[in-house]
Design a protein around this motif. Structure first.
Motif, PDB file in Angstrom:
ATOM      1  N   ALA A 166       0.810  -1.222   0.000  1.00 59.23           N
ATOM      2  CA  ALA A 166       0.000   0.000   0.000  1.00 59.23           C
ATOM      3  C   ALA A 166       0.843   1.272   0.000  1.00 59.23           C
ATOM      4  N   LYS A 167       2.109   1.181   0.363  1.00 55.40           N
ATOM      5  CA  LYS A 167       2.978   2.364   0.360  1.00 55.40           C
ATOM      6  C   LYS A 167       3.286   2.836  -1.064  1.00 55.40           C
ATOM      7  N   GLU A 168       3.216   1.904  -2.019  1.00 55.61           N
ATOM      8  CA  GLU A 168       3.584   2.233  -3.401  1.00 55.61           C
ATOM      9  C   GLU A 168       2.411   2.141  -4.380  1.00 55.61           C
ATOM     10  N   LYS A 169       1.383   1.383  -4.028  1.00 56.42           N
ATOM     11  CA  LYS A 169       0.280   1.121  -4.951  1.00 56.42           C
ATOM     12  C   LYS A 169      -1.051   1.592  -4.371  1.00 56.42           C
ATOM     13  N   LEU A 170      -2.091   1.541  -5.210  1.00 55.95           N
ATOM     14  CA  LEU A 170      -3.442   1.822  -4.748  1.00 55.95           C
ATOM     15  C   LEU A 170      -4.040   0.495  -4.291  1.00 55.95           C
ATOM     16  N   VAL A 171      -4.278   0.367  -2.996  1.00 53.72           N
ATOM     17  CA  VAL A 171      -4.701  -0.921  -2.426  1.00 53.72           C
ATOM     18  C   VAL A 171      -6.054  -0.790  -1.739  1.00 53.72           C
ATOM     19  N   LEU A 172      -7.012  -1.626  -2.175  1.00 54.01           N
ATOM     20  CA  LEU A 172      -8.314  -1.754  -1.522  1.00 54.01           C
ATOM     21  C   LEU A 172      -8.351  -3.101  -0.822  1.00 54.01           C
ATOM     22  N   PHE A 173      -8.720  -3.073   0.455  1.00 52.35           N
ATOM     23  CA  PHE A 173      -8.650  -4.275   1.284  1.00 52.35           C
ATOM     24  C   PHE A 173     -10.021  -4.525   1.901  1.00 52.35           C
ATOM     25  N   ILE A 174     -10.729  -5.533   1.376  1.00 52.27           N
ATOM     26  CA  ILE A 174     -12.064  -5.851   1.893  1.00 52.27           C
ATOM     27  C   ILE A 174     -11.929  -6.850   3.031  1.00 52.27           C
ATOM     28  N   THR A 175     -12.516  -6.521   4.158  1.00 52.86           N
ATOM     29  CA  THR A 175     -12.442  -7.418   5.316  1.00 52.86           C
ATOM     30  C   THR A 175     -13.617  -7.168   6.248  1.00 52.86           C
ATOM     31  N   HIS A 176     -13.980  -8.214   6.979  1.00 52.96           N
ATOM     32  CA  HIS A 176     -15.028  -8.070   7.994  1.00 52.96           C
ATOM     33  C   HIS A 176     -14.419  -8.038   9.398  1.00 52.96           C
ATOM     34  N   LYS A 177     -13.077  -8.143   9.471  1.00 56.53           N
ATOM     35  CA  LYS A 177     -12.390  -8.160  10.767  1.00 56.53           C
ATOM     36  C   LYS A 177     -12.024  -6.736  11.172  1.00 56.53           C
ATOM     37  N   MET A 178     -12.637  -6.258  12.252  1.00 51.85           N
ATOM     38  CA  MET A 178     -12.473  -4.870  12.673  1.00 51.85           C
ATOM     39  C   MET A 178     -11.052  -4.561  13.150  1.00 51.85           C
ATOM     40  N   LYS A 179     -10.343  -5.555  13.675  1.00 47.10           N
ATOM     41  CA  LYS A 179      -8.960  -5.329  14.089  1.00 47.10           C
ATOM     42  C   LYS A 179      -8.091  -4.946  12.895  1.00 47.10           C
ATOM     43  N   GLN A 180      -8.361  -5.569  11.758  1.00 46.60           N
ATOM     44  CA  GLN A 180      -7.616  -5.249  10.544  1.00 46.60           C
ATOM     45  C   GLN A 180      -8.025  -3.880   9.997  1.00 46.60           C
ATOM     46  N   VAL A 181      -9.310  -3.570  10.107  1.00 45.74           N
ATOM     47  CA  VAL A 181      -9.800  -2.272   9.633  1.00 45.74           C
ATOM     48  C   VAL A 181      -9.095  -1.131  10.365  1.00 45.74           C
ATOM     49  N   GLN A 182      -8.832  -1.346  11.646  1.00 45.95           N
ATOM     50  CA  GLN A 182      -8.179  -0.309  12.453  1.00 45.95           C
ATOM     51  C   GLN A 182      -6.769   0.019  11.953  1.00 45.95           C
ATOM     52  N   GLU A 183      -6.166  -0.907  11.189  1.00 41.74           N
ATOM     53  CA  GLU A 183      -4.804  -0.701  10.681  1.00 41.74           C
ATOM     54  C   GLU A 183      -4.794   0.095   9.367  1.00 41.74           C
ATOM     55  N   ALA A 184      -5.965   0.357   8.782  1.00 44.70           N
ATOM     56  CA  ALA A 184      -6.041   1.049   7.496  1.00 44.70           C
ATOM     57  C   ALA A 184      -5.863   2.560   7.663  1.00 44.70           C
ATOM     58  N   ASP A 185      -5.484   3.199   6.572  1.00 36.06           N
ATOM     59  CA  ASP A 185      -5.394   4.669   6.561  1.00 36.06           C
ATOM     60  C   ASP A 185      -6.774   5.294   6.399  1.00 36.06           C
ATOM     61  N   GLN A 186      -7.581   4.690   5.506  1.00 31.77           N
ATOM     62  CA  GLN A 186      -8.949   5.148   5.280  1.00 31.77           C
ATOM     63  C   GLN A 186      -9.870   3.933   5.256  1.00 31.77           C
ATOM     64  N   VAL A 187     -11.122   4.159   5.682  1.00 33.37           N
ATOM     65  CA  VAL A 187     -12.104   3.075   5.694  1.00 33.37           C
ATOM     66  C   VAL A 187     -13.356   3.528   4.948  1.00 33.37           C
ATOM     67  N   LEU A 188     -13.750   2.741   3.937  1.00 36.20           N
ATOM     68  CA  LEU A 188     -15.052   2.927   3.296  1.00 36.20           C
ATOM     69  C   LEU A 188     -15.999   1.947   3.968  1.00 36.20           C
ATOM     70  N   PHE A 189     -16.904   2.483   4.779  1.00 32.61           N
ATOM     71  CA  PHE A 189     -17.821   1.620   5.529  1.00 32.61           C
ATOM     72  C   PHE A 189     -19.205   1.709   4.908  1.00 32.61           C
ATOM     73  N   LEU A 190     -19.758   0.540   4.527  1.00 33.32           N
ATOM     74  CA  LEU A 190     -21.075   0.452   3.905  1.00 33.32           C
ATOM     75  C   LEU A 190     -22.072  -0.067   4.929  1.00 33.32           C
ATOM     76  N   THR A 191     -23.195   0.616   5.056  1.00 34.53           N
ATOM     77  CA  THR A 191     -24.185   0.253   6.071  1.00 34.53           C
ATOM     78  C   THR A 191     -25.337  -0.540   5.469  1.00 34.53           C
ATOM     79  N   LYS A 192     -26.157  -1.094   6.353  1.00 41.16           N
ATOM     80  CA  LYS A 192     -27.282  -1.912   5.900  1.00 41.16           C
ATOM     81  C   LYS A 192     -28.373  -1.088   5.207  1.00 41.16           C
ATOM     82  N   ASP A 193     -28.414   0.217   5.489  1.00 44.73           N
ATOM     83  CA  ASP A 193     -29.423   1.077   4.852  1.00 44.73           C
ATOM     84  C   ASP A 193     -28.841   1.855   3.672  1.00 44.73           C
TER      85      ASP A 193
END
Length: 591
Positions: free
Chosen positions: A529-556
């Motif tokens: 991710a330091k050199e490329k454009l990286v999208l990381f899909i995950t349901h694990k919140m611990k991993q989400v916390q390590e991201a620079d930005q989070v796109l969060f999609l809700t049920k509504d």
């Protein structure tokens, strides 16, 4: 597959027949060449029958005939017939092969573009069954029906001309008998449609069930329900056997009807010829020759009647094939030629994106910007559209509304080839070939083994390989079956790195792996991710916390794009998900 088969309209049948013919392309000329050779072979047979009739008439009237001349002519016509038949067979299969190869190529292309995700297609097994077996059944249309059609026109016209010259009344009888076979076919058509629909339903059912059971064989054994599923498959197989026997019986019955018409036609015309002979209106040669060639007039029509049955079968399969190709064409945009070659992509912009599946809204007014040099996590509960967004970014699905830009270029104007050149997706559907680790990695780059080993050492990647007896030459098995889930996922990620794309999309790549392998995979993604454009899909919140930005999609169908810290303040659904997972992990660790 649903056993209720939709009726194919007359207009649709006409269109399908036209499409089947178009698949032959320029090879259609070989169809006419074959028909030409077969017609000449037919003429050799007519000459032989004429010579035999003349010899018999001479023998009757004169008490003798030139058997040497008779034998010589028959030998020459037989040799000529054999040679013409040889050349006809040489060209006969070419149009069929070309057409079926084109359909298979189009089918594979459509499946590749859509990954089998199409509406009105029940399962991927449906697609596999049609592609693997169905397309080849069209060989009867190209080799049998098409040629028989031409044979009817050429042979019957030739016979009518000959008979009209020798015995005009016989020609009239042939013309009167001509419509009887189609009438016989129409009389059984209603029953035929019902039998054909049932046959194709059971054919698709048993094929799909076999593929499904085969893929889940280990699961059936583990749950000890293999005998139960075996009984179900046996039941379906028996239904297919019975429907096949019903179809064969009906076809034989139909052929019997057509044979009756042919025999009646030959019998009546022969009887009239004999009456005319008795009245001295025609010669013995004419009567004998007429009776001999009468079967040559009705035989092609009888074949065409049987060919109509095959056409009905082919029409069903063609409908399955072109329904899939039509849907794929609707989804696929690979015919787009990029207005300009896509340059290095450092950003993706999503603007007012909507996507609905049938009447269900999946994504609504999604706006986001992703940039190179950041690890962007895409998260949310199951079913909110995370994987759907990936498919839209890969042009496997078309958004209902909105636009997507790769850099400054709109995705709708980017060719599929450019999408592949600049992006790569690693997911549960990514595949490892039943080969060595080395060969699975080398497919992504131009390095040799020595350069690859150095590259891996420099980046401290795939350390587990050194502990394997065969190292990089270890066979991974079918789709990595001989590796642990974590080892398999690491190889998939490293292979993606070797491909050197601008955009990387990792879709749930750490699911079903242990903590050690999860940490290794995350380290690979974070470094990339330091050199490329990286999208990381995950349901694990611990991993989400390590991201620079989070796109969060809700049920509504709402969406949030923030840093993990800001997202906790802005989105209550995200807060709940983080807290719930933290509580679950705490309980697990206490145990």
């Amino acid at each position: 597959m649903d056993n209720k088969q939709q009726k194919i309209s007359r207009k649709r049948k006409k269109w399908l027949k036209k499409q089947l013919k178009l698949q032959m392309g320029e090879s259609k000329k070989y169809l006419y060449i074959t028909a030409f050779f077969q017609w000449f072979q037919f003429m050799m047979r007519v000459i032989s029958l004429g010579v035999i009739a003349k010899a018999a008439a001479d023998l009757y009237y004169k008490g003798t005939t030139n058997f040497g001349s008779l034998a010589s002519i028959l030998l020459v016509t037989s040799i000529m017939g054999y040679l013409l038949s040889f050349f006809a067979k040489k060209y006969q299969g070419i149009p069929s092969q070309v057409a079926r190869n084109k359909l298979k190529k189009d089918f594979l292309h459509a499946y590749k573009q859509t990954n089998g995700h199409l509406e009105n297609v029940d399962t991927k097994a449906d697609v596999v069954t049609v592609a693997a077996q169905g397309i080849d059944t069209l060989d009867t249309f190209y080799q049998m029906y098409q040629l028989t059609n031409l044979k009817v026109y050429l042979n019957c016209a030739t016979i009518l001309v000959i008979v009209s010259i020798l015995f005009p009344l016989g020609g009239l009888i042939f013309l009167l008998a001509l419509p009887l076979i189609p009438v016989a076919m129409i009389s059984v058509q209603k029953k035929s449609k019902k039998i054909m629909a049932h046959y194709w339903a059971t054919y698709m059912d048993v094929g799909n069930l076999f593929i499904d059971n085969l893929r889940g064989l280990n699961t059936l054994y583990h749950y000890q329900v293999d005998k139960k599923y075996q009984k179900n498959f046996t039941k379906k197989a028996e239904e297919f056997r019975l429907s096949t026997m019903e179809l064969l019986y009906f076809q034989l019955q139909s052929v019997g009807y057509m044979d009756s018409v042919m025999y009646v036609g030959v019998g009546v015309s022969g009887f009239v010829a004999v009456l005319n002979l008795a009245q001295g209106k025609v010669s013995l040669f004419t009567v004998l020759f007429f009776i001999l060639i009468a079967t040559e007039f009705f035989a092609p029509i009888r074949e065409l009647g049987y060919g109509m049955h095959l056409l009905m079968m082919n029409t069903k399969m063609a409908d399955h094939i072109f329904t899939f190709l039509e849907q794929a064409k609707h989804v696929d945009h690979t015919n787009v030629t990029s207005a300009q070659p896509l340059e290095k992509v450092t950003s993706i912009k999503v603007k007012d994106l909507d996507f609905s599946y049938q009447k269900t809204v999946i994504l609504q007014q999604l706006n986001a910007e992703f940039h190179q040099g950041q690890l962007i996590a895409i998260s949310g509960e199951s079913g909110v559209g995370k994987s759907t967004l990936v498919k839209i970014l890969q042009k496997q699905l078309t958004p209902t509304n909105g636009k997507i830009y790769f850099g400054e270029q709109e995705i709708a104007m980017i060719s599929m080839e450019d999408i592949w050149k600049h992006s790569i997706v690693v997911s549960s559907e990514s595949y490892l070939f039943n080969d060595t680790i080395l060969n699975n990695l080398l497919m992504a780059c131009d390095k040799d083994e020595s350069a690859l080993v150095n590259w891996l050492k420099e980046r401290d990647l795939l350390q587990f390989v050194t502990q394997l007896p065969e190292g990089l030459h270890t066979i991974v098995g079918e789709n990595g079956a001989l590796l642990s889930p974590g080892q398999r996922q690491q190889i998939l990620c490293v292979r993606a790195l070797l491909a050197d794309r601008d955009i990387y999309i990792f879709d749930e790549v750490t699911s079903s792996v242990n903590e050690e392998h999860e940490a290794d995979i995350l380290a690979i993604i974070q470094s990339l991710a330091k050199e490329k454009l990286v999208l990381f899909i995950t349901h694990k919140m611990k991993q989400v916390q390590e991201a620079d930005q989070v796109l969060f999609l809700t049920k509504d169908q709402k969406s949030y794009l923030h840093s993990p810290k800001d997202l906790l303040k802005e989105c209550s659904e995200y807060q709940t998900l983080v807290a719930t997972q933290a509580d679950l992990e705490a309980i697990l660790y206490e145990k």
